[in-house]
Motif scaffolding. Structure first.
Motif, PDB file in Angstrom:
ATOM      1  N   SER A 421       1.206  11.045   4.747  1.00  0.00           N
ATOM      2  CA  SER A 421      -0.115  10.482   4.439  1.00  0.00           C
ATOM      3  C   SER A 421      -0.886  11.373   3.467  1.00  0.00           C
ATOM      4  N   ARG A 422      -0.482  12.641   3.328  1.00  0.00           N
ATOM      5  CA  ARG A 422      -1.194  13.551   2.412  1.00  0.00           C
ATOM      6  C   ARG A 422      -0.604  13.571   1.002  1.00  0.00           C
ATOM      7  N   VAL A 423       0.585  13.027   0.843  1.00  0.00           N
ATOM      8  CA  VAL A 423       1.203  13.030  -0.499  1.00  0.00           C
ATOM      9  C   VAL A 423       0.704  11.801  -1.264  1.00  0.00           C
ATOM     10  N   GLU A 424       0.247  12.050  -2.506  1.00  0.00           N
ATOM     11  CA  GLU A 424      -0.422  10.980  -3.274  1.00  0.00           C
ATOM     12  C   GLU A 424       0.593  10.138  -4.047  1.00  0.00           C
ATOM     13  N   THR A 425       1.172   9.178  -3.332  1.00  0.00           N
ATOM     14  CA  THR A 425       2.141   8.270  -3.959  1.00  0.00           C
ATOM     15  C   THR A 425       1.969   6.879  -3.349  1.00  0.00           C
ATOM     16  N   GLY A 426       2.660   5.914  -3.935  1.00  0.00           N
ATOM     17  CA  GLY A 426       2.608   4.553  -3.386  1.00  0.00           C
ATOM     18  C   GLY A 426       3.538   4.349  -2.204  1.00  0.00           C
ATOM     19  N   MET A 427       4.557   5.214  -2.072  1.00  0.00           N
ATOM     20  CA  MET A 427       5.543   5.047  -0.997  1.00  0.00           C
ATOM     21  C   MET A 427       5.986   6.422  -0.509  1.00  0.00           C
ATOM     22  N   MET A 428       6.077   6.588   0.798  1.00  0.00           N
ATOM     23  CA  MET A 428       6.626   7.825   1.368  1.00  0.00           C
ATOM     24  C   MET A 428       7.600   7.464   2.481  1.00  0.00           C
ATOM     25  N   PHE A 429       8.721   8.136   2.509  1.00  0.00           N
ATOM     26  CA  PHE A 429       9.722   7.925   3.554  1.00  0.00           C
ATOM     27  C   PHE A 429       9.866   9.217   4.359  1.00  0.00           C
ATOM     28  N   VAL A 430      10.081   9.065   5.653  1.00  0.00           N
ATOM     29  CA  VAL A 430      10.327  10.223   6.525  1.00  0.00           C
ATOM     30  C   VAL A 430      11.806  10.194   6.929  1.00  0.00           C
ATOM     31  N   ASN A 431      12.497  11.288   6.645  1.00  0.00           N
ATOM     32  CA  ASN A 431      13.914  11.469   6.984  1.00  0.00           C
ATOM     33  C   ASN A 431      14.851  10.477   6.286  1.00  0.00           C
ATOM     34  N   HIS A 432      14.434  10.001   5.143  1.00  0.00           N
ATOM     35  CA  HIS A 432      15.272   9.123   4.316  1.00  0.00           C
ATOM     36  C   HIS A 432      14.714   9.173   2.897  1.00  0.00           C
ATOM     37  N   PRO A 433      15.571   9.122   1.882  1.00  0.00           N
ATOM     38  CA  PRO A 433      15.024   9.045   0.516  1.00  0.00           C
ATOM     39  C   PRO A 433      14.278   7.730   0.320  1.00  0.00           C
ATOM     40  N   THR A 434      13.350   7.708  -0.609  1.00  0.00           N
ATOM     41  CA  THR A 434      12.657   6.450  -0.898  1.00  0.00           C
ATOM     42  C   THR A 434      13.682   5.417  -1.325  1.00  0.00           C
ATOM     43  N   TRP A 435      13.588   4.246  -0.706  1.00  0.00           N
ATOM     44  CA  TRP A 435      14.512   3.193  -1.097  1.00  0.00           C
ATOM     45  C   TRP A 435      13.839   1.845  -0.892  1.00  0.00           C
ATOM     46  N   THR A 436      14.576   0.779  -1.082  1.00  0.00           N
ATOM     47  CA  THR A 436      13.945  -0.527  -1.202  1.00  0.00           C
ATOM     48  C   THR A 436      14.659  -1.572  -0.368  1.00  0.00           C
ATOM     49  N   SER A 437      13.909  -2.525   0.126  1.00  0.00           N
ATOM     50  CA  SER A 437      14.493  -3.741   0.704  1.00  0.00           C
ATOM     51  C   SER A 437      13.434  -4.838   0.592  1.00  0.00           C
ATOM     52  N   PRO A 438      13.854  -6.106   0.698  1.00  0.00           N
ATOM     53  CA  PRO A 438      12.935  -7.194   0.367  1.00  0.00           C
ATOM     54  C   PRO A 438      11.607  -7.136   1.113  1.00  0.00           C
ATOM     55  N   GLU A 439      11.616  -6.670   2.368  1.00  0.00           N
ATOM     56  CA  GLU A 439      10.403  -6.760   3.186  1.00  0.00           C
ATOM     57  C   GLU A 439       9.494  -5.532   3.056  1.00  0.00           C
ATOM     58  N   LEU A 440       9.853  -4.568   2.175  1.00  0.00           N
ATOM     59  CA  LEU A 440       9.019  -3.372   1.996  1.00  0.00           C
ATOM     60  C   LEU A 440       8.354  -3.397   0.614  1.00  0.00           C
ATOM     61  N   PRO A 441       7.024  -3.282   0.569  1.00  0.00           N
ATOM     62  CA  PRO A 441       6.357  -3.308  -0.742  1.00  0.00           C
ATOM     63  C   PRO A 441       6.733  -2.101  -1.578  1.00  0.00           C
ATOM     64  N   PHE A 442       6.825  -2.314  -2.894  1.00  0.00           N
ATOM     65  CA  PHE A 442       7.313  -1.283  -3.814  1.00  0.00           C
ATOM     66  C   PHE A 442       6.310  -1.109  -4.946  1.00  0.00           C
ATOM     67  N   GLY A 443       5.911   0.148  -5.220  1.00  0.00           N
ATOM     68  CA  GLY A 443       5.019   0.392  -6.357  1.00  0.00           C
ATOM     69  C   GLY A 443       4.351   1.740  -6.228  1.00  0.00           C
ATOM     70  N   GLY A 444       3.606   2.110  -7.272  1.00  0.00           N
ATOM     71  CA  GLY A 444       3.052   3.452  -7.303  1.00  0.00           C
ATOM     72  C   GLY A 444       1.590   3.497  -7.669  1.00  0.00           C
ATOM     73  N   ILE A 445       1.110   4.746  -7.795  1.00  0.00           N
ATOM     74  CA  ILE A 445      -0.255   5.014  -8.240  1.00  0.00           C
ATOM     75  C   ILE A 445      -0.166   6.004  -9.413  1.00  0.00           C
ATOM     76  N   LYS A 446      -1.304   6.420  -9.930  1.00  0.00           N
ATOM     77  CA  LYS A 446      -1.375   7.342 -11.074  1.00  0.00           C
ATOM     78  C   LYS A 446      -0.509   6.787 -12.232  1.00  0.00           C
ATOM     79  N   ASN A 447       0.209   7.664 -12.939  1.00  0.00           N
ATOM     80  CA  ASN A 447       0.996   7.176 -14.075  1.00  0.00           C
ATOM     81  C   ASN A 447       2.220   6.361 -13.666  1.00  0.00           C
ATOM     82  N   SER A 448       2.435   6.228 -12.381  1.00  0.00           N
ATOM     83  CA  SER A 448       3.553   5.389 -11.932  1.00  0.00           C
ATOM     84  C   SER A 448       3.170   3.916 -11.887  1.00  0.00           C
TER      85      SER A 448
END
Ligand code: NAP
Length: 477
Positions: A421-448
């Motif tokens: 919750s303290r890292v300034e990004t659109g997505m954070m994963f715990v104990n897994h690399p950031t990844w994607t699936s249809p039911e998870l929203p995907f996107g960023g903030i700042k220059n992302s």
């Protein structure tokens, strides 16, 4: 066909390239070239899309879902047929290309099933009478898409928007025209009306022309920051809604209580999936000093074991980069990083064989004044940072113009969520690399970038949230 300037991801640099060409990066072989549309052909495509929208907007969700479900079924039935041009045009390992085809089909199927629920009218409770918010389609949308996931990116844009009742025009990246054409054909094979999904082989000038056209109602781009600025700027001048899915420099944070073996396994995947050419690939490995030496030793050993070869061969674990130009850019970034004081813990050169192969590379000792500290490295190059503790890890993760994804590894899930919750990004994963699936929203903030794709959020971006109010005719004014 004329030669035109061609952006190289994240660098603001240009590569000379024919506009739409399939070149196999495994061996440099030119497979096919394609002509850009003439202006009259482009005009015809836009007019056909406008006509398609007039009919498609009136269809029920169930009617739209018939076409979508068929498209998903066809993709699932023809995985190898779709996967082959991915590997041939941009070098993705074939098993990963097959995985991408299945994921793309799943996204299409997901929206066929869930769009009506996501866009159901929302009842409001005014003081008297009735009111609701309806989600109405807005018209013809234009998408500009990148080569790194040649179908997934298209599915992410097309599936929700088509189910919402919009129609789409798409400019795909110059190096994956066969994938672009195969995806357009998918919709025809699925019974879509002409103009529902249109692939456009167009120049940058024509991109501007399309964005300026008043018949185009929204613009979505996935790609580099430079391309995002140009396309979003143009959309802004025309007061058109846009979404931007741009680059990243995701942090992969390892805390002292992480499960080291499992974390290293995920670190290799997070760096090397798609040969590091993912917007959400782990790019900055930030490891608390208690584990730093052990992590670096194991990570280095694992990366050194990867075997370069034909991406069609299941034994290959290191594929080529997408193009020779991408390799040259990355080599130059590494060279500049080292010239400014970074050290090479591994790799740093092209692999001594034909094709656009880069050695898995680890850079350490990257100071804040090194240009590498702020750049996106789009390939198998890991930036390694050693920090004292969780506090320093969070501060370093946030010291970036990017804000796409990130991951934190710890045995303490509550702690992981707190750090997330303290890292300034659109997505954070715990104990897994950031990844994607249809039911998870995907996107960023700042220059992302801004906006979201996938999940319910992804279908809400290009609909008119329309208030419909019913009042008693004799209500007080
Ligand atoms: P790119 O060079 O920006 O290209 C992306 C798309 O934009 C291509 O279709 C490209 O066409 C087009 N384009 C580039 N400059 C343009 C301009 N001035 N006017 C009109 N169109 C333009 O990016 P890429 O190298 O293909 O992809 C890698 C980048 O995308 C990385 O930075 C990566 O992180 C980012 N990315 C982000 C996400 C996300 O969801 N956030 C997902 C995937 C990738 P041409 O190919 O014809 O030049």
């Amino acid at each position: 066909m004329r030669v035109r300037p061609h952006f190289v991801a994240g660098t603001g640099g240009y590569r000379g390239a024919m506009s739409y060409q399939s070149i196999n990066p495994y061996n440099g072989q030119l497979l096919q070239t394609f002509k850009e549309l003439t202006n009259p052909e482009l005009e015809k495509a836009v007019a056909t899309a406008v006509a398609a929208f007039a009919v498609w907007r009136e269809k029920s969700f169930a009617e739209r879902a018939v076409v979508m479900a068929k498209a998903a079924e066809l993709m699932h039935a023809r995985v190898d047929e779709f996967a082959t041009p991915v590997t041939l045009e941009m070098g993705k390992l074939f098993a990963q290309a097959q995985g991408e085809v299945k994921l793309s089909a799943d996204i299409i199927g997901y929206y066929a099933k869930n769009a009506e629920r996501f866009l159901a009218p929302q009842t409001l409770v005014p003081e008297s009478g009735e009111a609701e918010i309806q989600s109405c389609p807005i018209g013809v949308l234009f998408g500009v898409e990148p080569w790194n996931f040649p179908y997934y990116q298209l599915a992410r844009f097309a599936a929700p928007n088509l189910m919402a009742g919009n129609v789409v025009l798409v400019k795909h990246a110059g190096c994956v025209p066969q994938c672009a054409i195969a995806f357009e054909k998918l919709w025809r094979d699925a019974g879509a009306p002409a103009g529902l999904y249109t692939n456009l082989l167009v120049s940058y000038d024509q991109v501007n022309w399309i964005i300026d056209d008043p018949r185009i109602k929204g613009v979505a781009l996935t790609g580099s920051v430079e391309a995002g600025k140009r396309v979003a700027g143009r959309a802004g001048q025309n007061l058109k809604k846009s979404t931007m899915e741009l680059g990243g420099s995701d942090a992969f944070i390892v805390l002292e209580d992480a499960d080291l073996e499992a974390t290293v396994k995920w670190a290799v995947w997070a760096k090397m999936n798609n040969t590091g050419q993912c917007c959400v690939a782990a790019k900055r490995f930030i490891v608390v000093e208690a584990l730093a030496d052990q992590f670096l030793a194991k990570f280095t050993a694992a990366l050194s074991g990867l075997k370069a070869g034909d991406p069609m061969d299941p034994a290959t674990t290191l594929g080529p980069l997408s193009t020779e130009a991408a390799l040259v850019t990355l080599l130059d970034q590494v060279k500049r990083a080292v010239a400014q004081g970074a050290k090479l813990a591994l790799g740093g050169k092209r692999v001594d064989r034909p094709g656009a192969f880069m050695e898995p590379t680890i850079l350490t000792d990257i100071t804040a004044n090194n240009p590498a500290f702020r750049e996106e490295f789009f390939g198998p190059v890991a930036l390694f940072f050693r920090v004292k503790n969780e506090e320093e890890a969070v501060a370093l993760a946030n010291d970036s113009e990017f804000g796409l994804g990130g991951a934190v590894f710890t045995r303490d899930v509550a702690r992981g969520k707190r750090v997330a919750s303290r890292v300034e990004t659109g997505m954070m994963f715990v104990n897994h690399p950031t990844w994607t699936s249809p039911e998870l929203p995907f996107g960023g903030i700042k220059n992302s970038g801004y906006g979201r794709e996938l999940a319910s959020l992804g279908i809400q971006e290009f609909v008119n949230k329309k208030l419909v109010r019913v009042a008693a005719i004799d209500a007080a004014a």
